[in-house]
Design a protein around this motif. Structure first.
Motif, short mmCIF file in Angstrom:
data_model
loop_
_atom_site.label_atom_id
_atom_site.label_comp_id
_atom_site.label_asym_id
_atom_site.label_seq_id
_atom_site.Cartn_x
_atom_site.Cartn_y
_atom_site.Cartn_z
N GLY A 215 0.79 -1.46 0.13
CA GLY A 215 -0.01 -0.07 -0.08
C GLY A 215 0.66 1.27 -0.06
O GLY A 215 0.35 2.10 0.28
N TYR A 216 2.11 1.20 -0.21
CA TYR A 216 3.04 2.53 -0.31
C TYR A 216 2.49 3.30 -1.30
O TYR A 216 1.95 2.94 -2.48
CB TYR A 216 4.24 2.14 -0.39
CG TYR A 216 4.86 1.48 0.65
CD1 TYR A 216 5.12 2.56 1.84
CD2 TYR A 216 5.21 0.31 0.98
CE1 TYR A 216 5.90 1.91 2.91
CE2 TYR A 216 5.84 -0.08 2.08
CZ TYR A 216 6.08 0.78 3.15
OH TYR A 216 6.65 0.14 4.44
N GLU A 217 2.62 4.66 -1.22
CA GLU A 217 2.07 5.74 -2.20
C GLU A 217 3.03 6.27 -3.11
O GLU A 217 2.70 6.98 -3.93
CB GLU A 217 1.40 6.81 -1.28
CG GLU A 217 0.20 6.30 -0.42
CD GLU A 217 -0.23 6.87 0.84
OE1 GLU A 217 -1.25 6.86 1.36
OE2 GLU A 217 0.98 7.66 1.29
N ARG A 218 4.22 6.11 -2.74
CA ARG A 218 5.52 6.73 -3.28
C ARG A 218 6.44 5.67 -3.16
O ARG A 218 6.80 5.05 -2.40
CB ARG A 218 6.01 7.98 -3.02
CG ARG A 218 6.96 8.65 -3.61
CD ARG A 218 7.50 9.94 -2.99
NE ARG A 218 6.56 10.91 -3.13
CZ ARG A 218 6.51 11.99 -4.09
NH1 ARG A 218 7.49 11.97 -5.16
NH2 ARG A 218 5.34 13.01 -4.23
N LEU A 219 7.28 5.47 -4.49
CA LEU A 219 8.36 4.51 -4.59
C LEU A 219 9.60 4.97 -4.94
O LEU A 219 9.49 5.44 -6.24
CB LEU A 219 7.89 3.05 -5.13
CG LEU A 219 8.80 1.98 -5.43
CD1 LEU A 219 9.14 1.43 -3.90
CD2 LEU A 219 8.19 1.05 -6.23
N TYR A 220 10.53 5.08 -4.25
CA TYR A 220 11.96 5.41 -4.72
C TYR A 220 12.59 4.16 -5.07
O TYR A 220 12.97 3.32 -4.15
CB TYR A 220 12.76 6.52 -3.66
CG TYR A 220 11.89 7.63 -3.20
CD1 TYR A 220 12.01 8.85 -4.24
CD2 TYR A 220 10.96 7.81 -2.21
CE1 TYR A 220 11.67 10.21 -3.78
CE2 TYR A 220 10.71 8.98 -1.92
CZ TYR A 220 10.96 10.33 -2.45
OH TYR A 220 10.17 11.26 -2.38
N ILE A 221 13.28 4.20 -6.13
CA ILE A 221 14.08 3.16 -6.42
C ILE A 221 15.66 3.28 -6.74
O ILE A 221 16.06 4.12 -7.41
CB ILE A 221 13.57 2.35 -7.48
CG1 ILE A 221 12.29 1.95 -7.62
CG2 ILE A 221 14.44 0.87 -7.74
CD1 ILE A 221 11.55 1.33 -8.78
N ALA A 222 16.52 2.71 -5.81
CA ALA A 222 18.00 3.00 -5.88
C ALA A 222 18.81 1.99 -6.52
O ALA A 222 18.25 0.57 -5.97
CB ALA A 222 18.63 3.47 -4.46
N GLY A 223 19.64 2.22 -7.53
CA GLY A 223 20.47 1.23 -7.91
C GLY A 223 19.90 0.21 -9.05
O GLY A 223 20.40 -0.86 -9.39
N LEU A 224 18.74 0.64 -9.75
CA LEU A 224 18.00 -0.33 -10.75
C LEU A 224 18.75 0.44 -12.22
O LEU A 224 18.14 0.83 -12.99
CB LEU A 224 16.72 0.34 -10.65
CG LEU A 224 15.78 -0.81 -11.58
CD1 LEU A 224 15.65 -1.89 -10.98
CD2 LEU A 224 14.38 0.08 -11.86
N ASP A 225 19.95 0.15 -12.18
CA ASP A 225 20.91 0.51 -13.49
C ASP A 225 20.46 -0.43 -14.55
O ASP A 225 20.26 0.12 -15.68
CB ASP A 225 22.19 0.21 -13.11
CG ASP A 225 22.57 1.17 -11.78
OD1 ASP A 225 22.02 1.82 -11.44
OD2 ASP A 225 23.90 0.78 -11.41
N MET A 226 20.40 -1.64 -14.54
CA MET A 226 20.10 -2.54 -15.58
C MET A 226 21.05 -2.26 -16.94
O MET A 226 20.44 -2.33 -18.07
CB MET A 226 18.78 -2.48 -15.87
CG MET A 226 17.62 -3.07 -14.96
SD MET A 226 17.72 -4.79 -14.69
CE MET A 226 17.06 -4.80 -13.08
N ALA A 227 22.38 -2.16 -16.61
CA ALA A 227 23.03 -1.94 -17.44
C ALA A 227 24.70 -2.40 -16.79
O ALA A 227 24.75 -2.34 -15.89
CB ALA A 227 23.28 -0.43 -18.08
N ASN A 228 25.79 -2.35 -18.12
CA ASN A 228 27.18 -2.69 -17.49
C ASN A 228 27.02 -3.83 -16.57
O ASN A 228 27.68 -3.74 -15.38
CB ASN A 228 27.65 -1.38 -16.93
CG ASN A 228 27.61 -0.26 -17.69
OD1 ASN A 228 28.02 -0.53 -18.96
ND2 ASN A 228 27.34 0.99 -17.30
N PHE A 229 26.24 -5.03 -16.68
CA PHE A 229 26.36 -6.05 -16.04
C PHE A 229 27.54 -6.77 -15.95
O PHE A 229 27.58 -7.74 -14.96
CB PHE A 229 25.33 -7.34 -16.72
CG PHE A 229 24.12 -6.70 -16.71
CD1 PHE A 229 23.20 -6.45 -15.79
CD2 PHE A 229 23.37 -6.48 -18.17
CE1 PHE A 229 22.03 -5.81 -15.95
CE2 PHE A 229 21.86 -5.97 -18.25
CZ PHE A 229 21.31 -5.63 -17.37
N ASN A 230 28.66 -6.44 -16.54
CA ASN A 230 29.96 -6.83 -16.35
C ASN A 230 30.66 -6.32 -15.20
O ASN A 230 31.70 -6.75 -14.49
CB ASN A 230 30.89 -6.82 -17.35
CG ASN A 230 31.03 -5.28 -18.04
OD1 ASN A 230 30.04 -4.60 -17.96
ND2 ASN A 230 32.16 -4.83 -18.22
#
Length: 300
Positions: A215-230
């Motif tokens: 039920g959270y009303e705001r979501l901050y996402i940190a570290g969701l880079d989804m790049a440079n997997f090496n």
């Protein structure tokens, strides 16, 4: 004995039930009418779990979802205001600056390979750990039940529910809380985790379904880079990198799944802010904002 029991199980159950073969007959469960597991015993040991129904819309305000991309190192978490924090996998390395309230681990190899951090997580008495039956059993086997001090919330992959047959996505169409991508029938999101969580190849997607349900009303996402997997995750070194399979499913599953999630969060008027400015997730999906701007911090 184990191999004999497995052979008996295979002989008496079809292939659609094969994902349960290592659990029978050691595991006993009971389900609520809404589908979730409410009692759970393993080898005669009764495991207390939080009833998922009690968690529905139990939270409000803002949640920080801490994932593990390298961009985490660009954020000074000591400056951000206090708020609820949900972590995944190795994000617990931030425990000295973040007060984790919820945690999600569904990758069994992470428990195997990062034993020390998992031991720290389960010793946190104020934290709710969302994990699977397999995760709970692995914790018991590796650490002993007496070491598990956190509270446990049991979640399941909607496609592989315990003691039920394997579900392909077309079998889930009748579940009203499961929403599908407008053009990709293999992409879905469940707004009610009692009937299972949809996997997209990343634990962050499990966490987002849990956050929606809470039920959270705001979501901050940190570290969701989804790049440079090496590159190493924020807590790893070049000599200590665990392999990642995210690149294999990024375009085919992960990005379309986040597109769907973004639509459902918008429909519920939940604002999602991506604190990774270099993220491969397009700004049109999750708005990218520098953490100082996001939390109205001075630039001094």
């Amino acid at each position: 004995m184990r191999s004999l029991l497995k052979q008996i199980y295979r002989y008496t159950h079809s292939r659609a039930y094969r994902h349960n073969e290592n659990l029978w007959p050691y595991l006993k469960i009971e389900r609520a009418t809404t589908g979730e597991i409410i009692t759970f015993s393993y080898k005669g040991l009764n495991i207390p779990i939080i009833e998922l129904g009690s968690l529905k819309n139990s939270c409000s305000g803002s949640l920080l979802l801490a994932t593990t991309g390298p961009s985490i190192n660009q954020i000074d978490f000591s400056c951000i205001p206090p708020l609820a924090v949900m972590g995944v996998n190795g994000a617990y390395h931030l425990n000295n600056v973040l007060n984790f309230t919820h945690y999600v681990i569904v990758d069994m190899t992470f428990i195997d390979d990062r034993k020390e951090v998992v031991e720290s997580i389960i010793s946190n008495t104020s934290l709710i750990l969302f994990t699977t039956v397999y995760g709970i059993i692995k914790l018991i086997q590796m650490f002993g039940w007496e070491k598990v001090q956190c509270r446990l919330a049991l979640i399941e992959d909607a496609a592989f529910k315990i003691y039920q047959h394997k579900n392909i996505h077309s079998n889930l169409n009748s579940v009203s809380s499961i929403h599908f991508h407008h053009s990709l029938p293999n992409i879905a999101f469940n707004t009610d985790i009692r009937s299972g969580v949809i996997d997209s190849g990343t634990v962050a997607y499990w966490a987002m379904q849990i956050a929606y349900y809470l039920g959270y009303e705001r979501l901050y996402i940190a570290g969701l880079d989804m790049a440079n997997f090496n590159l190493p995750r924020f807590y790893e070194t070049p000599n200590d990198i665990l392999p990642s399979r995210l690149a294999e499913s990024l375009d085919s599953k992960i990005i379309p799944s986040f597109e769907l999630a973004a639509r459902l969060f918008r429909e519920k008027h939940i604002n999602i802010i991506n604190l990774s400015e270099s993220s491969a997730i397009d700004d049109a999906i999750f708005k990218k904002v520098n953490y100082r701007q996001a939390f109205n911090l001075n630039n001094d």
